[in-house]
Design an enzyme around this catalytic site. Structure first.
Site, PDB file in Angstrom:
ATOM      1  N   ASN A 167      55.345  31.516  40.544  1.00 28.58           N
ATOM      2  CA  ASN A 167      55.612  32.882  41.007  1.00 28.58           C
ATOM      3  C   ASN A 167      56.705  32.852  42.064  1.00 28.58           C
ATOM      4  O   ASN A 167      57.246  31.789  42.375  1.00 28.58           O
ATOM      5  CB  ASN A 167      54.318  33.519  41.537  1.00 28.58           C
ATOM      6  N   LYS A 226      58.433  17.005  26.047  1.00 35.28           N
ATOM      7  CA  LYS A 226      58.964  18.371  26.056  1.00 35.28           C
ATOM      8  C   LYS A 226      58.565  19.144  24.784  1.00 35.28           C
ATOM      9  O   LYS A 226      58.765  18.637  23.675  1.00 35.28           O
ATOM     10  CB  LYS A 226      60.487  18.301  26.186  1.00 35.28           C
ATOM     11  N   PRO A 234      40.665  26.673  40.032  1.00 30.90           N
ATOM     12  CA  PRO A 234      39.615  26.936  41.028  1.00 30.90           C
ATOM     13  C   PRO A 234      40.104  27.982  42.020  1.00 30.90           C
ATOM     14  O   PRO A 234      41.303  28.034  42.325  1.00 30.90           O
ATOM     15  CB  PRO A 234      39.433  25.576  41.728  1.00 30.90           C
ATOM     16  N   ASP A 235      39.203  28.829  42.497  1.00 26.61           N
ATOM     17  CA  ASP A 235      39.572  29.797  43.536  1.00 26.61           C
ATOM     18  C   ASP A 235      39.389  29.093  44.879  1.00 26.61           C
ATOM     19  O   ASP A 235      38.269  28.877  45.347  1.00 26.61           O
ATOM     20  CB  ASP A 235      38.687  31.050  43.436  1.00 26.61           C
ATOM     21  N   PHE A 266      44.801  36.683  51.821  1.00 27.13           N
ATOM     22  CA  PHE A 266      45.822  37.697  51.602  1.00 27.13           C
ATOM     23  C   PHE A 266      45.523  38.307  50.229  1.00 27.13           C
ATOM     24  O   PHE A 266      45.012  37.620  49.347  1.00 27.13           O
ATOM     25  CB  PHE A 266      47.222  37.071  51.560  1.00 27.13           C
ATOM     26  N   LYS A 295      38.366  42.165  47.195  1.00 23.46           N
ATOM     27  CA  LYS A 295      38.527  40.704  47.363  1.00 23.46           C
ATOM     28  C   LYS A 295      37.850  40.226  48.642  1.00 23.46           C
ATOM     29  O   LYS A 295      37.296  39.123  48.684  1.00 23.46           O
ATOM     30  CB  LYS A 295      40.019  40.335  47.384  1.00 23.46           C
ATOM     31  N   LYS A 307      35.116  37.522  47.563  1.00 23.05           N
ATOM     32  CA  LYS A 307      35.409  36.124  47.952  1.00 23.05           C
ATOM     33  C   LYS A 307      34.684  35.749  49.239  1.00 23.05           C
ATOM     34  O   LYS A 307      34.877  34.666  49.766  1.00 23.05           O
ATOM     35  CB  LYS A 307      36.922  35.937  48.093  1.00 23.05           C
TER      36      LYS A 307
END
Ligand code: PMT
Length: 415
Positions: free
Chosen positions: A216, A295, A312-313, A331, A345, A349
């Site tokens: 990202n 590849k 995994p979180d 965050f 969250k 969490k």
């Protein structure tokens, strides 16, 4: 305009560097807020900006040399050093930082710093390679140890064409930091001494084959700014970073990782020895179920299906620790219904606090030098408007450590 600096006496030292052109604007902004400003220009600074310009904007004579009888007669260098409530060196070149770190008194500016009991701040401005040089980093660490405030630097494209850390912060960002330094003088820099932070930053990369990955746009800037702010306040900081192009902030211990699984392992190891854990990293939620060993070749089909499995979180695992659980802050990067998703969250969490981060704005969030968040916790919230990530990080670390100590006091009282 809020008069936040009324009657505050700021001695601005300008050293040689292209960013010196911004210092005239800094003087103007400080004066708008009610400050009295006097300026010292080093010899090199005069190659970039003239005493006359700074005299015009500050409304005071500008000092350039200890050997100038007229300037000494108006206000001698010791008098100038005693006059200041805060000395700010902006821009601070690698050369002036080295001189200050070694307690030199080789010109008017370094002499005044040495002769003053006022707090001193430096705003580094130099080429990114010079900033990353171990000598400069060691000198900055020395200044930090000597309780100097370090403002920035920011990252981005530089006058020489290089890209990286070393840009002087913008005048308005400096004003915010100056206001905070004046609010919390001298001892405030060490008010988090003894507190241990673990902070995750940057993206993770999830390999698909030896040359491709899923990732990202996280640059690591927000997490690194948090680490820098906590370390500047005296905390013991471990930074676990995904792949980014950033220098390690002074005084911070850094572990580099690539994938979410590696970050998970490093984070859990560090978390159990931490008081506060901040998950700022943009962790990939999924990874390839199987990573190809060679590849992947383009086939004849127009479509390619990727088989992904959940990572995994990390932050949920940290918050779920039953022993040695740190105060855990996450965050939430969202593009819509930001506060409502962030609240979900916070609960799902089992976090102590969460920073709701609207990443749909072009000038905030991922890979920007600025950010705005709303910090949420059970029974409270605080919105922090768009500002530099450095200034935002200072406020976040202050709010988080305050909430941490409230929680610690309450649980002690309930024992
Ligand atoms: O790095 P910059 O370019 O400066 O940008 C900063 C930022 C936008 C990345 C940062 O401010 C931010 O919002 N980070 C969180 C990004 C994110 O992944 O949010 P999320 O809503 O998907 O995750 C929620 C929380 O769970 C986060 O604390 C995240 O670190 C954590 N998480 C997510 C997935 C996972 N597998 N493990 C986790 O620990």
């Amino acid at each position: 305009m809020q008069q936040t600096l009324v009657a505050k006496r700021i001695l601005l030292g300008i050293s040689g560097g292209i960013a010196a052109y911004k210092s005239a604007d800094l003087v103007r902004r400080l004066k708008e807020r009610g400050a009295q400003v006097r300026v010292i220009l080093t010899g090199a600074a005069q190659q970039f900006i003239t005493p006359l310009t700074l005299q015009a904007v500050s409304g005071n004579p500008v000092s350039t040399s200890m050997l100038d009888p007229a300037a000494e007669a108006a206000m001698g260098h010791i008098e100038l050093a005693k006059w200041a409530d805060l000395i700010v060196v902006a821009p601070a070149s690698a050369d002036i930082i080295a001189k200050l770190a070694h307690g030199m008194a080789s010109d008017l500016l370094t002499t005044c710093v040495l002769a003053s009991a006022a707090p001193v701040a430096v705003a580094p401005a130099m080429n990114q390679q010079m900033y990353n040089n171990i000598a400069t980093q060691t000198n900055l660490a020395t200044l930090k140890k000597h309780k100097f405030h370090i403002y920035g630097p920011g990252a981005g494209e530089q006058a020489c064409g290089d890209v990286g850390y070393g840009r002087m912060l913008e005048p308005l960002e400096l004003v915010t930091l100056i206001e905070q330094s004046i609010e919390r003088p001298a001892t405030a820099t060490s008010r988090l001494t003894g507190l241990r932070f673990t902070i995750t930053a940057g993206p993770t990369r999830e390999a698909l084959d030896p040359v491709r990955y899923l990732s990202n746009h996280s640059s690591g800037k927000m997490g690194f700014a948090l680490a820098a702010a906590a370390a500047a306040m005296g905390a013991d900081v471990t930074l676990i970073s995904g792949p980014v192009q950033l220098a390690t902030p002074a005084g911070v211990k850094r572990t580099d990782v690539i994938s979410a699984q590696q970050m998970h392992e490093a984070a859990l190891k560090a978390a159990v020895n931490s008081d506060i854990f901040i998950g700022c990293a943009a962790v990939a939620d999924y990874r390839a179920a199987e990573v190809a060993t060679s590849k992947l070749k383009k086939g004849s089909s127009e479509q390619l299906q990727l088989n992904l499995i959940k990572n995994p979180d990390i932050i949920a695992a940290v918050a779920g620790l039953t022993k040695q659980r740190p105060f855990t802050v996450g965050f939430a990067a969202e593009t819509n219904d930001v506060l409502s998703y962030a609240r979900k969250k916070l609960t799902s969490k089992k976090l102590d606090m969460i920073c709701a981060n609207d990443v749909s704005q072009p000038d905030a969030g991922f890979n920007s030098d600025q950010n705005a968040v709303t910090l949420l916790w059970q029974g409270g919230e605080q919105t922090l408007a768009l500002q530099s990530k450095a200034a935002l990080a200072e406020s976040l670390i202050t709010l988080i450590s305050k909430q941490f100590s409230n929680k610690s006091t309450t649980s002690e009282a309930n024992k």
